[in-house]
Design a protein around this motif. Structure first.
Motif, PDB file in Angstrom:
ATOM      1  N   LYS A  70      40.161  41.167  38.774  1.00 48.64           N
ATOM      2  CA  LYS A  70      40.360  42.290  37.866  1.00 48.64           C
ATOM      3  C   LYS A  70      39.054  42.981  37.497  1.00 48.64           C
ATOM      4  O   LYS A  70      39.011  44.197  37.304  1.00 48.64           O
ATOM      5  CB  LYS A  70      41.060  41.791  36.597  1.00 48.64           C
ATOM      6  CG  LYS A  70      41.588  42.900  35.703  1.00 48.64           C
ATOM      7  CD  LYS A  70      42.401  42.331  34.576  1.00 48.64           C
ATOM      8  CE  LYS A  70      43.091  43.450  33.807  1.00 48.64           C
ATOM      9  NZ  LYS A  70      44.117  44.155  34.606  1.00 48.64           N
ATOM     10  N   ARG A  78      45.877  40.796  43.232  1.00 49.60           N
ATOM     11  CA  ARG A  78      45.687  42.045  42.497  1.00 49.60           C
ATOM     12  C   ARG A  78      46.948  42.425  41.726  1.00 49.60           C
ATOM     13  O   ARG A  78      46.870  42.904  40.598  1.00 49.60           O
ATOM     14  CB  ARG A  78      45.304  43.157  43.477  1.00 49.60           C
ATOM     15  CG  ARG A  78      43.862  43.049  43.962  1.00 49.60           C
ATOM     16  CD  ARG A  78      43.338  44.399  44.427  1.00 49.60           C
ATOM     17  NE  ARG A  78      41.945  44.286  44.834  1.00 49.60           N
ATOM     18  CZ  ARG A  78      41.530  44.203  46.096  1.00 49.60           C
ATOM     19  NH1 ARG A  78      42.424  44.214  47.076  1.00 49.60           N
ATOM     20  NH2 ARG A  78      40.257  44.100  46.383  1.00 49.60           N
ATOM     21  N   ALA A 132      47.051  40.215  38.741  1.00 49.96           N
ATOM     22  CA  ALA A 132      45.970  40.526  37.796  1.00 49.96           C
ATOM     23  C   ALA A 132      46.299  41.752  36.963  1.00 49.96           C
ATOM     24  O   ALA A 132      45.901  41.845  35.783  1.00 49.96           O
ATOM     25  CB  ALA A 132      44.656  40.720  38.544  1.00 49.96           C
ATOM     26  N   HIS A 133      47.040  42.711  37.525  1.00 52.89           N
ATOM     27  CA  HIS A 133      47.399  43.927  36.780  1.00 52.89           C
ATOM     28  C   HIS A 133      48.354  43.625  35.633  1.00 52.89           C
ATOM     29  O   HIS A 133      48.458  44.412  34.689  1.00 52.89           O
ATOM     30  CB  HIS A 133      48.019  44.957  37.718  1.00 52.89           C
ATOM     31  CG  HIS A 133      47.019  45.627  38.616  1.00 52.89           C
ATOM     32  ND1 HIS A 133      45.802  46.075  38.166  1.00 52.89           N
ATOM     33  CD2 HIS A 133      47.058  45.922  39.956  1.00 52.89           C
ATOM     34  CE1 HIS A 133      45.120  46.616  39.172  1.00 52.89           C
ATOM     35  NE2 HIS A 133      45.856  46.529  40.274  1.00 52.89           N
ATOM     36  N   SER A 171      45.982  41.672  30.703  1.00 47.77           N
ATOM     37  CA  SER A 171      44.796  42.397  30.276  1.00 47.77           C
ATOM     38  C   SER A 171      43.583  41.487  30.339  1.00 47.77           C
ATOM     39  O   SER A 171      43.706  40.259  30.433  1.00 47.77           O
ATOM     40  CB  SER A 171      44.984  42.914  28.843  1.00 47.77           C
ATOM     41  OG  SER A 171      45.064  41.820  27.935  1.00 47.77           O
ATOM     42  N   LYS A 172      42.396  42.076  30.260  1.00 42.25           N
ATOM     43  CA  LYS A 172      41.179  41.270  30.280  1.00 42.25           C
ATOM     44  C   LYS A 172      41.121  40.331  29.081  1.00 42.25           C
ATOM     45  O   LYS A 172      40.730  39.163  29.213  1.00 42.25           O
ATOM     46  CB  LYS A 172      39.942  42.185  30.280  1.00 42.25           C
ATOM     47  CG  LYS A 172      39.780  43.012  31.534  1.00 42.25           C
ATOM     48  CD  LYS A 172      38.540  43.899  31.449  1.00 42.25           C
ATOM     49  CE  LYS A 172      38.404  44.775  32.682  1.00 42.25           C
ATOM     50  NZ  LYS A 172      37.225  45.677  32.596  1.00 42.25           N
TER      51      LYS A 172
END
Length: 590
Positions: free
Chosen positions: A296, A315, A318-319, A322-323
């Motif tokens: 991410k 990916r 990961a979307h 959130s971070k």
């Protein structure tokens, strides 16, 4: 023929067969070509990366009958005998079982003699970090200036444990972990030669499990090949090693994101029924979310890890996070992984960790995480949901009032205690009551009057005279304890107790730890020739006690004679003694 393990049968016998260490091989070959070989080498790196193998190949290269050559021929008598380990001039020493100073002294004596079978003596000392400090010191001079016919090769997995004096006398080579591509290529070659059919995914998974060690990879391959009759599949590798495929972690992460607690717990139970370990599952899940965070945050992050097989799947997953959520997940997993080391039921702790993750991703705040130190007002109000607001406010007021009273009691407890004692003992002299007050009465040792009386005794003078010897003996036993203990100095003795006063409270507390205190008491017993107990206090408290003992009383204590009558004696203290002890116990002599 006797079966030989794969990692032994396929141990490289030349520099060109060595996998993954080209930066070291090229340097050694150039040194041989230019005749610039060093007298001592240090090979360090993780297990199974080729340290001992490279050392033996180097021994063959410098002693080859067709050399010294950049590559040993492996055909001459010297090469074949060194490979078989039958050359007396090439010694492979296990430092773990020959770690004492006597073994190194014996080696130092034998180094002087010239080689009898080959061109150069080579001493390969494996796991050299296991040598004792005395053994290292005995080796230093020989390692620095050995005879011209001797070469030392030291191998270790823990170079930080070697003294700097040893490292500075060697040419150091750091072996790196072998990359997954190089391992897979080597495993594929061995499978072709050994007639083992293996899937590409299985070889990749074996390479990941080995953590960069070729020996571990070959051991796993041989174990699975024996189980599956030389037919190695990806599923068999998972079943044999207790591993979990990547898509299972993706499914678990999806359940965590959606908050599907029931399905998640069923999935964990399935892992346990298959024989998976909870701590290994936790470790792999931590790696999985770490890779999600890297995907991410970092472009082309698939190059930073060998665990990402399909970047597109990572990916997409990961979307969904959130971070901030990924950071919270990693913090939570790391916290519970640490706790799991001491847990009696690791599976339960693993389930609790995943339940916590579900609460984080379904709207919980970061303050709900076990790594948060305080709760914010919002999370506090969430935690008290369902409780009437007036009850919550009343409880908070009560807690605040209790905290205020406790703080006030702690501040005034000492003064009030001293006031009570003065009220109960009103006949105490005023001068003694006005003496400086000890800052922390709980740290005063029992029997303080005895210590004050014995501060100039012969026993204390003996302890004081031998104090430097005691400090030196403590330093020989453990230098870290000496660093704390030297802050104190003896001030008195009483029976078998030695009272030591410290200037710094941290030094005193560290010295009072049971293990440290026991070591010091053993040293004092040896130095003084009698059993001893260590008693400690602060230097300020000792000085205050001395000042209080030496302060003269305002009015000398005198006995008031009673009114004279026919029944009283001329000596009032006699009457006082009779009143205190009774006529049966008092004998009056002129």
């Amino acid at each position: 023929m006797e079966h030989i393990a794969l990692y032994r049968a396929w141990r490289p016998q030349s520099f060109q067969d060595t996998v993954g260490q080209q930066h070291i091989i090229r340097t050694l070959q150039n040194a041989i070509r230019e005749q610039r070989l060093s007298h001592a080498y240090l090979f360090s790196g993780p297990r199974g990366t080729g340290k001992t193998t490279t050392a033996k190949v180097l021994a063959k290269a410098v002693n080859c009958e067709k050399g010294p050559a950049p590559e040993p021929c492996n055909e001459c008598d010297a090469c074949r005998r060194i490979t078989a380990g039958s050359v007396m001039d090439v010694l492979e020493i296990d430092a773990a079982s020959n770690r004492g100073v006597e073994e190194i002294r014996d080696l130092r004596e034998k180094v002087k003699y010239a080689p009898t079978e080959v061109r150069q003596k080579v001493y390969i000392i494996d796991e050299v970090h296991m040598l004792t400090t005395e053994a290292f010191n005995a080796l230093l001079k020989t390692l620095e200036e050995p005879p011209p016919h001797v070469m030392f090769i030291l191998a270790t997995t823990e170079p930080h444990r070697l003294p700097a004096t040893v490292i500075s006398r060697c040419q150091r080579f750091d072996f790196r972990r072998i990359s997954m591509e190089e391992q897979v290529e080597r495993l594929r070659t061995i499978c072709e030669q050994e007639q083992i059919t293996a899937e590409e995914a299985a070889l990749e998974y074996i390479a990941r499990l080995s953590d960069g060690g070729m020996r571990d990879a070959l051991s796993i391959l041989e174990q699975i090949a024996s189980f599956s009759d030389a037919q190695v599949s990806y599923q068999q590798v998972l079943d044999m090693t207790g591993g979990i495929p990547s898509h299972q972690f993706a499914k678990l992460a999806e359940m965590i994101h959606e908050g599907e607690i029931g399905g998640m717990l069923e999935m964990i139970e399935g892992f346990m029924q298959e024989g998976k370990s909870a701590d290994k599952c936790m470790e792999n899940l931590l790696y999985y979310f770490r890779d999600l965070l890297m995907i991410k945050m970092v472009p082309q992050a698939d190059r930073l890890t060998e665990r990402v097989l399909d970047v597109r799947d990572f990916r997409e997953m990961a979307h969904k996070f959130s971070k901030a959520q990924l950071f919270q997940i990693l913090d939570t997993l790391n916290h519970y992984q640490t706790e799991m080391k001491y847990a009696v039921q690791p599976q339960t702790l693993f389930e609790v960790a995943l339940l916590k993750l579900c609460s984080l991703t379904s709207g919980g705040s970061a303050e709900d995480s076990p790594v948060a130190s305080h709760m914010s007002p919002a999370s506090a109000s969430g935690a008290t949901a369902g409780v009437p607001a007036d009850e919550v406010q009343q409880l908070r007021r009560q807690v605040a009032e209790l905290e205020r009273k406790l703080e006030q009691a702690l501040k005034n407890g000492l003064a009030s205690g001293s006031g009570d004692r003065q009220a109960s003992g009103g006949s105490r002299p005023a001068a003694r009551s006005s003496a400086p007050r000890i800052s922390s009465p709980s740290k005063m040792p029992a029997g303080m009057d005895g210590y004050l009386a014995q501060r100039n005794s012969q026993e204390f003078l003996e302890v004081q005279g031998k104090w430097n010897q005691i400090l030196h003996a403590v330093k020989e036993e453990k230098v870290t304890i000496h660093a704390w203990f030297m802050n104190g100095e003896p001030v008195s003795v009483q029976e078998d107790a030695v009272l030591v006063a410290f200037k710094n409270d941290i030094h005193r507390e560290t010295t009072e730890k049971p293990a440290n205190k026991q070591l010091i008491e053993q040293v004092m017993e040896r130095q003084l020739g009698r059993p001893c107990r260590l008693v400690t206090m602060m230097q300020k408290d000792w000085n205050d006690a001395l000042q209080g003992a030496q302060t003269p009383a305002a009015e000398p204590l005198q006995l008031e004679p009673p009114p004279e009558d026919g029944n009283t004696s001329q000596e009032p203290w006699v009457d006082e003694a009779l009143q205190l002890f009774g006529e049966e116990l008092v004998v009056i002599k002129d």
